[in-house]
Design a protein around this motif. Structure first.
Motif, short mmCIF file in Angstrom:
data_model
loop_
_atom_site.label_atom_id
_atom_site.label_comp_id
_atom_site.label_asym_id
_atom_site.label_seq_id
_atom_site.Cartn_x
_atom_site.Cartn_y
_atom_site.Cartn_z
N LEU A 311 0.83 -1.21 0.00
CA LEU A 311 0.00 0.00 0.00
C LEU A 311 0.86 1.26 0.00
O LEU A 311 0.53 2.25 -0.64
N SER A 312 1.96 1.24 0.74
CA SER A 312 2.83 2.42 0.83
C SER A 312 3.88 2.46 -0.27
O SER A 312 4.66 3.42 -0.35
N LYS A 313 3.87 1.43 -1.12
CA LYS A 313 4.84 1.34 -2.21
C LYS A 313 6.29 1.46 -1.71
O LYS A 313 7.14 2.09 -2.35
N ALA A 314 6.51 0.82 -0.56
CA ALA A 314 7.85 0.84 0.03
C ALA A 314 8.62 -0.38 -0.48
O ALA A 314 8.46 -1.50 0.03
N LEU A 315 9.39 -0.17 -1.53
CA LEU A 315 10.08 -1.28 -2.19
C LEU A 315 11.08 -1.95 -1.25
O LEU A 315 11.11 -3.19 -1.15
N LYS A 316 11.89 -1.18 -0.57
CA LYS A 316 12.92 -1.76 0.29
C LYS A 316 12.29 -2.59 1.41
O LYS A 316 12.78 -3.68 1.73
N ASN A 317 11.20 -2.10 1.96
CA ASN A 317 10.54 -2.82 3.05
C ASN A 317 10.07 -4.20 2.59
O ASN A 317 10.32 -5.21 3.25
N ILE A 318 9.37 -4.24 1.46
CA ILE A 318 8.82 -5.50 0.99
C ILE A 318 9.93 -6.47 0.56
O ILE A 318 9.77 -7.71 0.70
N LEU A 319 11.05 -5.96 0.08
CA LEU A 319 12.16 -6.84 -0.29
C LEU A 319 12.75 -7.53 0.94
O LEU A 319 12.98 -8.76 0.93
N TYR A 320 13.00 -6.77 1.99
CA TYR A 320 13.57 -7.34 3.21
C TYR A 320 12.61 -8.35 3.84
O TYR A 320 13.01 -9.44 4.26
N VAL A 321 11.34 -7.99 3.93
CA VAL A 321 10.36 -8.86 4.56
C VAL A 321 10.19 -10.15 3.77
O VAL A 321 10.09 -11.25 4.33
N SER A 322 10.15 -10.05 2.44
CA SER A 322 9.96 -11.24 1.60
C SER A 322 11.12 -12.22 1.76
O SER A 322 10.90 -13.46 1.83
N PRO A 363 10.64 -1.13 -11.09
CA PRO A 363 10.92 -1.30 -12.52
C PRO A 363 11.74 -2.56 -12.82
O PRO A 363 11.65 -3.11 -13.92
N ASP A 364 12.51 -3.04 -11.88
CA ASP A 364 13.35 -4.22 -12.11
C ASP A 364 12.64 -5.52 -11.76
O ASP A 364 13.25 -6.60 -11.86
N GLU A 365 11.37 -5.41 -11.33
CA GLU A 365 10.56 -6.58 -10.99
C GLU A 365 11.20 -7.47 -9.91
O GLU A 365 11.14 -8.69 -9.95
N GLN A 366 11.81 -6.84 -8.95
CA GLN A 366 12.40 -7.59 -7.85
C GLN A 366 11.32 -8.18 -6.94
O GLN A 366 11.49 -9.29 -6.41
N VAL A 367 10.24 -7.44 -6.76
CA VAL A 367 9.17 -7.90 -5.88
C VAL A 367 8.58 -9.20 -6.41
O VAL A 367 8.33 -10.16 -5.65
N GLN A 368 8.31 -9.25 -7.69
CA GLN A 368 7.71 -10.45 -8.27
C GLN A 368 8.59 -11.70 -8.02
O GLN A 368 8.09 -12.76 -7.63
N ASP A 369 9.89 -11.55 -8.24
CA ASP A 369 10.80 -12.69 -8.05
C ASP A 369 10.81 -13.15 -6.58
O ASP A 369 10.76 -14.36 -6.30
N LEU A 370 10.86 -12.22 -5.67
CA LEU A 370 10.92 -12.59 -4.26
C LEU A 370 9.60 -13.19 -3.76
O LEU A 370 9.61 -14.13 -2.95
N LEU A 371 8.49 -12.67 -4.24
CA LEU A 371 7.20 -13.22 -3.80
C LEU A 371 6.97 -14.63 -4.34
O LEU A 371 6.33 -15.45 -3.69
#
Length: 389
Positions: A311-322, A363-371
Motif C-alpha cells: 500500500l505504501s509502495k515501500a520497495l525496500k521494506n517489501i524486499l527485506y520482509v519477503s 521497474p526491475d521486478e524484484q518484488v515479483q521474483d521474491l514473492l
C-alpha cells in the motif's frame, strides 16, 4: 783556673780566624762580557802561563754551565719518562678493554653458533589452541575464521624457521586442531565474545521493555539502538559459531523471543531492517531458531508488513520482509494454526495478484521474483499443490 780557661778560649778563636783567612774565596762564574784587552807587561813565559790559567778558568765556567743544562735536560727527561709511563698505563687499560670486547664478541658468536638445548614441553592442554585463536581475535579484531588461519600460519612459520622449536609448534598445532572437537562449555568459557553478546542482548531487552512502557518512539534513542544491533550482527558474523549458539540458546532461546517482541513493537524501519538481517543470520547460524520463531507472532507480523508495504509502495521494506519469509518457511516444518490467521487463502491470492501486476515503483521486478520464492517456500507445508487448497 778560670783565667786559664779564658786564655785557652782566646787562643782557639785566633786559630779559627787565621784558618778562615787562609781559605780561598769562591767566585761565582759570570757570563758578563770580558773587559777590553790591556797591554800585558808580563814576560813571554809568564804570559803563556797566564793564558793557560785563563783558558782553564773559562773552560771551568763553561763546564759548570753545561752541567746546569744537563741537570735541566735530565729533569726534562725524567718528566718525559713519567709521561711515557702514564701513556703506557693508558695503553695497557685500552688494551684490556679491547681484549674484553673481543672476548664478549667471541662468547656471543659461540652462543649463537652453538645449538641451544632447551627442556621444552611437547604436550599442552586441549584448550591452548582455542585460547591462542581468541588472543589473536582480541588483538586484531578479525573474525574467528581469520584468527584461526592466522594462528596456524604463524605456528607453521615459526616451526620452519626455528627447528629447535619444531616439537613445541607441532604440539600446539595439534592442540589447535583438537580444540575444534573439545567440549563446547570449555570453548565458551574461554571466549570474550560470549560476554559481549550477553551484554548486547541485555541492552536490546531494555529497549524492548522501554518500548512496552510507552506507545511512542523517542528519536534520541534510535542511534544507540542501531549501534547495539549493528554490533550484534558483526559479532554473530565474526565470532566462533559455537559461542554464538551458546548465547542464542541461553534460557531456552529467550533472547530470540526478545528480538521477536521488539520487532513487533518497533515501527521505525531503520531499526526493523537491522532486526530482519539479524533474523536471517540466526536462521542460518542455528536452524532451530526457525522453529522457535515459527511458534511466535513473527510469521503473521511479516505477512502484515507485506500488505502495508504494498500500500505504501515501500520497495525496500517489501524486499527485506519477503526474504525473511522465504527463509522462515523454507524448512517445510508444520506451522501452528495461528499462522493461518494471516496466511490465509485470501492473503495468498493477494500475493499472486501482486506478482502479476506491473509495479511502477519496482521497474526491475524484484518484488515479483521474491514473492514467487515466498509462495514456493510456504507451499512446502502442504502435501499437495497450494492451489488445491
Amino acid at each position: 783556673m778560670s783565667k786559664l780557661n779564658t786564655h785557652r778560649q782566646q787562643v782557639l778563636n785566633k786559630e779559627s780566624e787565621s784558618s778562615d783567612a787562609r781559605k780561598p774565596e769562591k767566585k761565582k762564574p759570570s757570563r758578563k762580557a770580558p773587559p777590553p784587552p790591556t797591554v800585558s807587561t808580563l814576560s813571554p813565559t809568564e804570559s803563556t802561563t797566564h793564558d793557560i790559567v785563563s783558558r782553564d778558568e773559562v773552560a771551568g765556567d763553561d763546564n759548570e754551565v753545561a752541567g746546569d743544562d744537563n741537570e735541566i735536560a735530565g729533569d726534562d727527561n725524567e718528566v718525559a719518562g713519567d709521561d711515557n709511563e702514564v701513556a703506557g698505563d693508558d695503553n695497557e687499560v685500552a688494551g684490556d678493554d679491547i681484549d674484553d670486547d673481543d672476548k664478549k664478541e667471541t662468547d656471543f658468536e659461540d652462543k649463537v653458533s652453538s645449538p641451544v638445548q632447551l627442556a621444552l614441553p611437547t604436550s599442552f592442554e586441549s584448550s591452548v589452541g582455542i585460547r591462542l585463536v581468541n588472543a589473536v581475535r582480541t588483538q586484531t579484531g578479525v573474525s574467528f575464521t581469520q584468527s584461526l588461519a592466522t594462528a596456524v600460519a604463524t605456528l607453521q612459520f615459526v616451526r620452519e624457521e626455528v627447528p629447535a622449536l619444531e616439537t613445541v609448534m607441532d604440539a600446539i598445532i595439534i592442540s589447535l586442531h583438537s580444540s575444534e572437537a573439545i567440549d563446547t562449555e570449555l570453548k565458551v568459557a574461554e571466549s570474550d565474545d560470549l560476554q559481549r553478546l550477553r551484554f548486547l542482548f541485555e541492552r536490546i531487552t531494555e529497549c524492548r521493555d522501554d518500548r512496552q512502557e510507552r506507545s511512542w518512539a523517542v528519536r534520541d534513542d534510535q542511534g544507540y539502538i542501531m549501534e547495539y544491533l549493528e554490533e550484534l550482527l558483526k559479532l554473530l558474523n565474526d565470532a566462533d559459531p559455537d559461542v554464538c549458539k551458546a548465547a542464542v540458546q541461553e534460557n531456552n532461546y529467550e533472547n530470540i523471543l526478545v528480538l521477536v517482541d521488539y520487532y513487533q513493537m518497533e515501527m521505525r524501519w531503520p531499526i526493523r531492517f537491522l532486526l530482519l538481517q539479524t533474523f536471517g543470520l540466526l536462521f542460518t547460524l542455528d536452524p532451530p531458531v526457525i522453529g522457535v520463531c515459527m511458534n511466535t507472532v513473527l510469521p503473521n507480523v511479516l505477512g502484515k508488513d507485506i500488505q502495508d508495504s504494498r500500500l505504501s509502495k515501500a520497495l525496500k521494506n517489501i524486499l527485506y520482509v519477503s526474504q525473511t519469509c522465504t527463509m522462515l518457511f523454507s524448512t517445510g516444518e508444520l506451522v501452528p494454526l495461528s499462522v493461518y490467521d494471516q496466511w490465509s487463502a485470501d492473503f495468498i491470492f493477494e500475493l499472486l495478484d501482486l506478482i502479476e501486476e506491473q509495479l511502477e515503483w519496482d521497474p526491475d521486478e524484484q518484488v515479483q521474483d521474491l514473492l514467487v520464492n515466498v509462495l514456493l517456500s510456504f507451499n512446502q507445508h502442504f502435501p499437495g499443490n497450494i492451489c488445491a487448497h
